[in-house]
Scaffold this motif. Structure first.
Motif, PDB file in Angstrom:
ATOM      1  N   ARG A   1       1.141  -1.064   0.137  1.00 43.19           N
ATOM      2  CA  ARG A   1      -0.484   0.033  -0.048  1.00 43.19           C
ATOM      3  C   ARG A   1       0.901   1.087  -0.233  1.00 43.19           C
ATOM      4  O   ARG A   1       0.337   2.392  -0.401  1.00 43.19           O
TER       5      ARG A   1
ATOM      6  N   THR B   1      -5.524  -3.215  -4.463  1.00 42.28           N
ATOM      7  CA  THR B   1      -6.800  -2.337  -5.366  1.00 42.28           C
ATOM      8  C   THR B   1      -7.574  -1.609  -4.276  1.00 42.28           C
ATOM      9  O   THR B   1      -7.725  -2.515  -3.518  1.00 42.28           O
ATOM     10  N   THR B   2      -7.838  -0.774  -4.047  1.00 39.15           N
ATOM     11  CA  THR B   2      -8.451   0.144  -3.364  1.00 39.15           C
ATOM     12  C   THR B   2      -9.608  -0.084  -3.041  1.00 39.15           C
ATOM     13  O   THR B   2      -9.963   0.473  -4.868  1.00 39.15           O
ATOM     14  N   THR B   3     -11.138   0.585  -2.426  1.00 36.59           N
ATOM     15  CA  THR B   3     -12.314   0.678  -2.930  1.00 36.59           C
ATOM     16  C   THR B   3     -12.445   2.196  -3.458  1.00 36.59           C
ATOM     17  O   THR B   3     -11.208   2.998  -3.231  1.00 36.59           O
ATOM     18  N   THR B   4     -13.259   2.407  -4.706  1.00 40.97           N
ATOM     19  CA  THR B   4     -13.602   4.306  -4.700  1.00 40.97           C
ATOM     20  C   THR B   4     -14.129   4.726  -4.028  1.00 40.97           C
ATOM     21  O   THR B   4     -14.321   4.611  -2.818  1.00 40.97           O
ATOM     22  N   PRO B   5     -13.634   6.481  -3.556  1.00 45.54           N
ATOM     23  CA  PRO B   5     -14.129   7.530  -2.545  1.00 45.54           C
ATOM     24  C   PRO B   5     -15.642   7.213  -2.463  1.00 45.54           C
ATOM     25  O   PRO B   5     -16.068   6.727  -1.607  1.00 45.54           O
TER      26      PRO B   5
ATOM     27  N   GLU C   1     -17.142   4.182  -3.034  1.00 45.98           N
ATOM     28  CA  GLU C   1     -17.833   3.091  -2.284  1.00 45.98           C
ATOM     29  C   GLU C   1     -17.400   3.440  -0.792  1.00 45.98           C
ATOM     30  O   GLU C   1     -17.931   2.835  -0.382  1.00 45.98           O
ATOM     31  N   HIS C   2     -16.306   3.670  -0.982  1.00 44.46           N
ATOM     32  CA  HIS C   2     -16.119   4.090   0.756  1.00 44.46           C
ATOM     33  C   HIS C   2     -17.051   4.996   1.225  1.00 44.46           C
ATOM     34  O   HIS C   2     -17.457   4.562   2.500  1.00 44.46           O
ATOM     35  N   ALA C   3     -17.699   6.322   0.933  1.00 49.94           N
ATOM     36  CA  ALA C   3     -18.023   7.116   1.273  1.00 49.94           C
ATOM     37  C   ALA C   3     -20.213   6.620   2.258  1.00 49.94           C
ATOM     38  O   ALA C   3     -20.774   6.544   2.673  1.00 49.94           O
TER      39      ALA C   3
ATOM     40  N   LEU D   1     -19.863   2.670   1.820  1.00 51.07           N
ATOM     41  CA  LEU D   1     -19.872   2.108   3.094  1.00 51.07           C
ATOM     42  C   LEU D   1     -20.010   2.640   4.342  1.00 51.07           C
ATOM     43  O   LEU D   1     -20.908   1.932   5.270  1.00 51.07           O
ATOM     44  N   ARG D   2     -19.662   3.833   4.836  1.00 51.31           N
ATOM     45  CA  ARG D   2     -18.996   4.208   6.078  1.00 51.31           C
ATOM     46  C   ARG D   2     -20.456   5.200   6.141  1.00 51.31           C
ATOM     47  O   ARG D   2     -20.862   4.584   7.510  1.00 51.31           O
TER      48      ARG D   2
END
Lengths: 305, 130
Positions: free
Chosen positions: B27, B82-86, B88-90, B92-93
């Motif tokens: 990372r 591979t990280t989640t897109t911003p 997707e992140h928002a 999930l949060r």
């Protein structure tokens, strides 16, 4: 193809006079594993190890090492087994070159290159006399001599008990490097549990001459839990938790704390369930001895396989 | 090349500490695709741990597709993480926050929420691994 266990015993026992040093010991040690044999002093650890390498004769039961009896077929077993005794016995007046000479003459599969390369890496000159070495270096030399036999099974009796923390770490590093090269099964006895968790993948708990628990460390940690819940009378514990084996219990007026081995079933939601460390599990099994004496009617010590 | 460290008090299993340190290094870009991980012998020689623990960690990383074991050569980093897109992140949060509010309404305090969450995460991943 079935793999023969490196060590297999069945109802193995050893009696000295009227006292059983080891009794009804049945266990299997998987080929390629690194197994810790733990227990208090006098539990029968050294007795078991001596039976495995043919140093003493069983009074009862059977022992197979690499598929053979160490007493009846020593010529098959012994060349394939390395042994490092507790006091790392070496000829004190000998130089290391002379020790290697002895090793070469006594062992058909002696690997001189391995021995010299290891000693060079440890910075121990071949001209050095054994009695001038530190205890950590003597332990390393004893390990080197055992490994130069190219054994399939390496048996070590309390290998790190007498070493300081740095020498202990270095010894275990060397031992694990040898295991990483493959083809080696290791059985080591110890009463220091804290470092075993990193080094070993299997554990055998021996107490009062018998096997209390044997299995992979991963399984042991996954199957033991500390349960804290409302007070249950000691007599009620077995009733309420019959699905689990209760290894240790303590009670206050309101609360009961149990260390249990789960037998597949879930835990009652009123009970808080926590992970237990290896050291706690070992101590619980060793403490069980005194509990059994006061409550002989309850059998809590069946051995997990 | 990276060097592993172990924290014996963290309560995190040893193999998982190795896995997390590789992920972390990838990372951060300390490990790039094509880089080699320390050999099993190097790791056990440094940390005095069981070789199977290292193999288990490397297998897990291999299973995730993060590294690749090449027979006779070693273990190599295959790809970046591979990280989640911003977005997707928002999302999930926000969903997690709604769940926490419901738990609070049901009477859970911070510690209770954390304990329940940790227990569910654990059982979910244990089931996945089984």
């Amino acid at each position: 193809m079935t793999v023969i266990p490196a060590v297999q015993t069945h109802a193995l026992g050893k009696r000295y006079g009227s006292r059983w040093a080891l009794r009804d010991c049945s266990l299997a040690i998987a080929s390629g594993s690194v197994t810790a044999l733990v227990g208090p002093n006098g539990a029968g650890k050294t007795t078991l190890l001596h039976l495995l390498i043919g140093l003493s004769e069983p009074s009862a039961g059977e022992v197979r090492v690499l598929g053979w009896s160490p007493r009846e077929q020593p010529q098959v077993v012994l060349p394939r087994v390395g042994f490092v005794a507790q006091e790392h016995p070496l000829y004190r007046g000998f130089s290391l070159a002379e020790m290697l000479n002895v090793g070469r003459k006594l062992n058909a599969h002696w690997d001189e290159g391995l021995a010299r390369e290891r000693l060079a890496r440890l910075d121990i000159p071949l001209g050095q006399k054994v009695h001038r070495l530190s205890s950590g270096q003597q332990a390393q030399v004893a390990l080197t001599l055992a490994l130069a036999k190219r054994p399939e099974l390496l048996v070590l009796d309390e290998p790190v008990a007498a070493l300081d923390p740095l020498a202990r770490r270095e010894f275990l590093q060397s031992l694990m490097e040898a295991v990483a090269e493959g083809g080696l099964t290791v059985l080591l006895s110890s009463h220091i549990v804290s470092e075993l968790e990193r080094v070993c993948d299997h554990l055998v708990i021996l107490a009062a001459g018998g096997v209390r628990l044997a299995g992979s460390i991963e399984q042991i940690l996954a199957s033991h839990r500390l349960l804290v819940g409302p007070r249950v009378d000691p007599d009620g514990v077995a009733r309420e938790h019959q699905k689990h084996a209760v290894i240790q219990e303590s009670h206050t007026e309101r609360q009961t704390t149990l260390l249990v081995r789960l037998n597949g079933a879930g835990v009652d939601v009123r009970w808080r369930s926590d992970d237990v460390g290896l050291e706690e599990v070992v101590l619980a099994y060793l403490g069980q001895q005194s509990m059994r004496r006061t409550e002989p009617e309850r059998d809590l010590t069946e051995v997990a396989s | 090349m990276i060097e592993f460290r172990l924290n014996s008090r963290s309560g995190v299993p040893t193999y998982l500490q190795l896995v997390q340190q590789v992920r972390h290094a990838v990372r951060l870009g300390l490990l790039q695709p094509g880089d080699q991980l320390p050999t099993v012998k190097e790791v056990v020689g440094g940390l005095a741990i069981n070789p199977n623990t290292v193999l288990k960690a490397y297998r897990e990383l291999d299973h995730e597709g993060l590294v690749e074991a090449r027979r006779g050569q070693g273990t190599f980093v295959l790809q970046g993480l591979t990280t989640t897109t911003p977005a997707e992140h928002a999302a999930l949060r926000a969903a997690l926050l709604r769940w926490i509010e419901r738990a609070q309404e049901a009477g859970f305090d911070e510690e209770g929420v954390a304990a329940l969450f940790a227990a569910v995460v654990r059982s979910a991943f244990i089931e996945e691994a089984a």
